[in-house]
Scaffold this active site. Structure first.
Site, PDB file in Angstrom:
ATOM      1  N   LYS A 161       0.636  -1.015   0.031  1.00  0.00           N
ATOM      2  CA  LYS A 161      -0.530   0.187  -0.123  1.00  0.00           C
ATOM      3  C   LYS A 161       0.669   1.116  -0.205  1.00  0.00           C
ATOM      4  O   LYS A 161       2.224   1.106   0.600  1.00  0.00           O
ATOM      5  CB  LYS A 161      -0.986  -0.159   1.110  1.00  0.00           C
ATOM      6  CG  LYS A 161      -0.109  -0.218   2.638  1.00  0.00           C
ATOM      7  CD  LYS A 161      -0.100   0.550   3.878  1.00  0.00           C
ATOM      8  CE  LYS A 161       1.089   1.743   3.503  1.00  0.00           C
ATOM      9  NZ  LYS A 161       1.117   2.526   4.317  1.00  0.00           N
ATOM     10  N   LYS A 195      -3.225  -9.082  11.354  1.00  0.00           N
ATOM     11  CA  LYS A 195      -3.110  -8.749  12.974  1.00  0.00           C
ATOM     12  C   LYS A 195      -3.830 -10.068  13.805  1.00  0.00           C
ATOM     13  O   LYS A 195      -4.906  -9.913  13.538  1.00  0.00           O
ATOM     14  CB  LYS A 195      -2.832  -7.726  13.639  1.00  0.00           C
ATOM     15  CG  LYS A 195      -2.159  -6.103  13.322  1.00  0.00           C
ATOM     16  CD  LYS A 195      -2.274  -4.590  13.655  1.00  0.00           C
ATOM     17  CE  LYS A 195      -1.170  -3.598  13.187  1.00  0.00           C
ATOM     18  NZ  LYS A 195      -0.123  -4.170  13.905  1.00  0.00           N
ATOM     19  N   GLU A 229       0.662   7.384  17.120  1.00  0.00           N
ATOM     20  CA  GLU A 229       0.893   7.017  17.160  1.00  0.00           C
ATOM     21  C   GLU A 229       2.452   7.681  17.424  1.00  0.00           C
ATOM     22  O   GLU A 229       1.905   9.051  17.327  1.00  0.00           O
ATOM     23  CB  GLU A 229       1.743   6.120  15.719  1.00  0.00           C
ATOM     24  CG  GLU A 229       1.311   5.566  15.394  1.00  0.00           C
ATOM     25  CD  GLU A 229       1.022   5.216  13.377  1.00  0.00           C
ATOM     26  OE1 GLU A 229       1.642   4.175  13.393  1.00  0.00           O
ATOM     27  OE2 GLU A 229       0.968   5.418  12.680  1.00  0.00           O
ATOM     28  N   ASP A 248      -2.256   7.286   3.903  1.00  0.00           N
ATOM     29  CA  ASP A 248      -0.939   6.083   4.496  1.00  0.00           C
ATOM     30  C   ASP A 248      -1.559   4.975   5.645  1.00  0.00           C
ATOM     31  O   ASP A 248      -1.469   3.528   5.862  1.00  0.00           O
ATOM     32  CB  ASP A 248       0.216   6.623   5.659  1.00  0.00           C
ATOM     33  CG  ASP A 248       0.777   5.863   6.340  1.00  0.00           C
ATOM     34  OD1 ASP A 248       1.933   5.278   5.324  1.00  0.00           O
ATOM     35  OD2 ASP A 248       1.527   5.970   6.774  1.00  0.00           O
ATOM     36  N   HIS A 253      -5.348   1.336   6.417  1.00  0.00           N
ATOM     37  CA  HIS A 253      -5.916  -0.039   7.330  1.00  0.00           C
ATOM     38  C   HIS A 253      -7.320   0.476   8.003  1.00  0.00           C
ATOM     39  O   HIS A 253      -7.725  -0.608   8.435  1.00  0.00           O
ATOM     40  CB  HIS A 253      -4.294   0.249   8.629  1.00  0.00           C
ATOM     41  CG  HIS A 253      -3.194   0.172   8.132  1.00  0.00           C
ATOM     42  ND1 HIS A 253      -3.216  -0.426   6.931  1.00  0.00           N
ATOM     43  CD2 HIS A 253      -1.821   0.651   7.825  1.00  0.00           C
ATOM     44  CE1 HIS A 253      -1.805  -0.766   7.050  1.00  0.00           C
ATOM     45  NE2 HIS A 253      -1.367   0.145   7.871  1.00  0.00           N
ATOM     46  N   LYS A 339       0.221  11.335  13.333  1.00  0.00           N
ATOM     47  CA  LYS A 339       2.352  11.003  14.234  1.00  0.00           C
ATOM     48  C   LYS A 339       2.368  11.880  15.725  1.00  0.00           C
ATOM     49  O   LYS A 339       1.622  12.772  15.713  1.00  0.00           O
ATOM     50  CB  LYS A 339       2.860  11.032  13.278  1.00  0.00           C
ATOM     51  CG  LYS A 339       2.976   9.999  11.688  1.00  0.00           C
ATOM     52  CD  LYS A 339       3.330   8.762  12.011  1.00  0.00           C
ATOM     53  CE  LYS A 339       3.242   7.680  11.083  1.00  0.00           C
ATOM     54  NZ  LYS A 339       3.465   6.923  10.734  1.00  0.00           N
TER      55      LYS A 339
HETATM   56  C1  BG6 Z   1       2.226   1.783   8.094  1.00  0.00           C
HETATM   57  C2  BG6 Z   1       2.316   3.114   7.897  1.00  0.00           C
HETATM   58  O1  BG6 Z   1       1.469   0.306   6.724  1.00  0.00           O
HETATM   59  O2  BG6 Z   1       1.959   1.233   9.819  1.00  0.00           O
HETATM   60  C3  BG6 Z   1       3.255   3.789   8.853  1.00  0.00           C
HETATM   61  O3  BG6 Z   1       3.298   3.257   6.780  1.00  0.00           O
HETATM   62  C4  BG6 Z   1       2.587   3.655  10.302  1.00  0.00           C
HETATM   63  O4  BG6 Z   1       3.190   4.918   8.852  1.00  0.00           O
HETATM   64  C5  BG6 Z   1       1.919   2.014  10.442  1.00  0.00           C
HETATM   65  O5  BG6 Z   1       3.812   3.219  11.291  1.00  0.00           O
HETATM   66  C6  BG6 Z   1       1.207   0.897  11.846  1.00  0.00           C
HETATM   67  O6  BG6 Z   1       1.316  -0.313  11.211  1.00  0.00           O
HETATM   68  P1  BG6 Z   1       1.660  -0.942  13.136  1.00  0.00           P
HETATM   69  O7  BG6 Z   1       1.419  -2.037  12.951  1.00  0.00           O
HETATM   70  O8  BG6 Z   1       2.998  -0.291  13.513  1.00  0.00           O
HETATM   71  O9  BG6 Z   1       0.368  -0.888  13.814  1.00  0.00           O
END
Ligand code: BG6
Length: 489
Positions: A161, A195, A229, A248, A253, A339
């Site tokens: 993606k 997950k 995050e 992103d 997601h 972020k």
């Molecule tokens: C990724 C994004 O697909 O998923 C990132 O590009 C993000 O920006 C990440 O930090 C988060 O994934 P996870 O599994 O660490 O929650």
């Protein structure tokens, strides 16, 4: 009623994998080092990959030994279990390298040589799995290289993606891919769906009779999918500048998790039934209106190396969306991610409707802590909590918020999301991958926002986003940060 489960023969629930050459494009990049190489090592060590070779391919000019060194360091640094010397050496022995600057014939020769070794070992025909861990702008060049190398037959392709940047580019990408690969060969990966905790939503909803009857607009007031995050954009400025938080995280997601949360019961646990139900959710999703969106950018983003000084890229997004069908009409879904926020977390929180009236006197505490909630924590060691009002022990009738909490502990058999999805793709199982129609519909609902994005508002690193995020959800409130922490054991 059945008293005992049938014995797990293994072969039905965990299908065997054909001999494979995995051609890993972008083999020394960030994702390959952090997730894919350690993931392949773990699959091999767990016995889920037996006859295999990994051909690392990128624009560099490494030899096999140098690539094995990079891979070995990646497994040690990023692997989630301590690598033992013997199994690591054995894994590295399965790794080869090819520079894509040598052209299609060289790539074809290397892949076929490795495949011939494997056919010798097992006597079976080998398959090729192309993993495109490359920037979106390079994806079609790699597809073209694969086609010119004649490596399409008996192969499958995993696409990273974001799949396109809007409806037009996603359609173009799908059409270009379909000119080379059949849809059955294409695996558009979204690692959130791999997950354990995301899969547990399906188990929770469809393996139990308890919750499904209240999983609708009669009983649910609103839903939050919140993935803050603490990370910054790190070394990913060039990717992130062109992508931003919406593309992103949300189009991929968060919308996918939303579909698991909102879909109707599928007829069976097969790729077709699951993607049909997800697609119905996406079709019922209302276009995202700019007025229902808050975009943010953390203070200091413009000073990150590689970021344009007048960048309008959002590092934070919160939005409200609605699914206009019989189950969900009128129930807002609030999504948020960003972020450099106050805490790293991934939750789905379902707020239930409050009782129509209360017999308890004012001051008893009823309703004082918001509605009852069911909360999924999508962390690797996932957790679940159901909160409700109960009587505080002692004289009189005072009410307190109480909760039932369940924590799934780290389990040795757990596969990390990428591991699970690579294994599924090798087995040809599309259940957890997104379809071309699904992805195009998500870009279609995103159109009004992409065409007319609200301005980015600044937020302080370590905060929960710009202030406007509270107006977006009012009169409700964001669950995060939690008022009361999860109970420890
Ligand atoms: C990724 C994004 O697909 O998923 C990132 O590009 C993000 O920006 C990440 O930090 C988060 O994934 P996870 O599994 O660490 O929650």
């Amino acid at each position: 009623m059945r008293e005992h489960d049938p014995p797990d023969t293994g072969s039905r629930l965990i299908p065997p994998v054909d001999p494979h050459v995995v051609v890993l494009f972008g083999a020394t990049g960030d994702l390959a080092r952090r997730k894919l190489l350690p993931g392949l090592y773990h699959l091999a060590r767990a016995g889920l990959l037996r006859d295999y070779r990994v051909l690392g391919a990128d624009l560099g000019h490494l030899g096999a030994e140098e690539f094995q060194k990079v891979a070995g360091e990646a497994v040690v640094e990023f692997g989630r279990q301590v690598a033992d010397d013997e199994s690591l050496a054995e894994f590295l022995d399965h790794l080869e390298y090819a520079s894509i600057t040598d052209g299609p014939d060289a790539l074809a020769d290397r892949t076929r040589e490795l495949g011939a070794d494997l056919s010798g070992e097992s006597g079976a025909d080998c398959r090729v799995l192309h993993y495109l861990s490359v920037p979106p702008s390079a994806a079609l060049d790699v597809v073209d290289l694969i086609a010119r190398a004649g490596l399409v037959e008996r192969s499958r392709i995993i696409m990273e993606k974001p799949f396109g940047t809007d409806l037009r580019s996603a359609r173009h990408l799908n059409a270009a891919l379909h000119a080379t690969f059949d849809e059955s060969q294409i695996f558009r990966i979204d690692h959130f769906l791999g997950k354990e905790a995301a899969l547990n939503i399906l188990a929770f909803r469809f393996a139990n009779g308890l919750f499904e009857p209240i999983w609708n607009r009669q009983h649910i007031d609103h839903v939050q999918i919140d993935v803050p995050e603490t990370l910054s954009i790190g070394q990913r400025a060039s990717f992130y500048e062109a992508t931003g938080a919406f593309r992103d995280m949300v189009v991929t997601h968060l919308f996918q998790v939303l579909a698991f949360m909102a879909m109707e019961p599928p007829t069976d646990f097969t790729p077709l039934s699951i993607s049909e139900e997800k697609q119905k959710v996406f079709r019922s999703m209302q276009p995202i209106q700019p007025a229902d969106v808050v975009r943010g950018q953390y203070h200091g983003y413009l000073d990150e190396p590689g970021v344009s000084p007048d960048s309008d890229t959002e590092t934070f997004i919160a939005l409200r969306c609605e699914i206009d069908n019989w189950r969900w009409a009128g129930v807002p879904f609030y999504l948020r991610t960003g972020k450099r926020m106050g805490e790293g977390s991934r939750i789905i929180s379902i707020a239930f409707c409050e009782p129509p009236r209360s017999m308890f006197p004012a001051g008893s505490g009823v309703g004082a802590h918001g509605p009852d909630h069911l909360t999924f924590d999508l962390a690797d060691a996932s957790k679940l909590s159901l909160s409700f009002y109960g009587k505080r022990p002692g004289p009189g009738m005072r009410l307190d918020k109480q909760s039932l909490q369940f924590a799934l502990h780290e389990h040795a058999d757990v596969l990390e999301a990428y591991e699970r999805l690579i294994h599924d793709a090798m087995c040809g199982d599309h259940t957890l991958f997104t379809t071309s129609d699904g992805i195009e519909r998500l870009w279609e609902v995103s159109d009004p926002l992409i065409a007319n994005p609200p301005p980015v508002r600044p937020y302080a690193p370590g905060s929960w986003g710009p202030n406007a995020v509270h107006q977006l959800i009012a009169p409700n409130a964001w669950r995060l940060p939690f008022e009361r922490a999860w109970r420890e054991d």
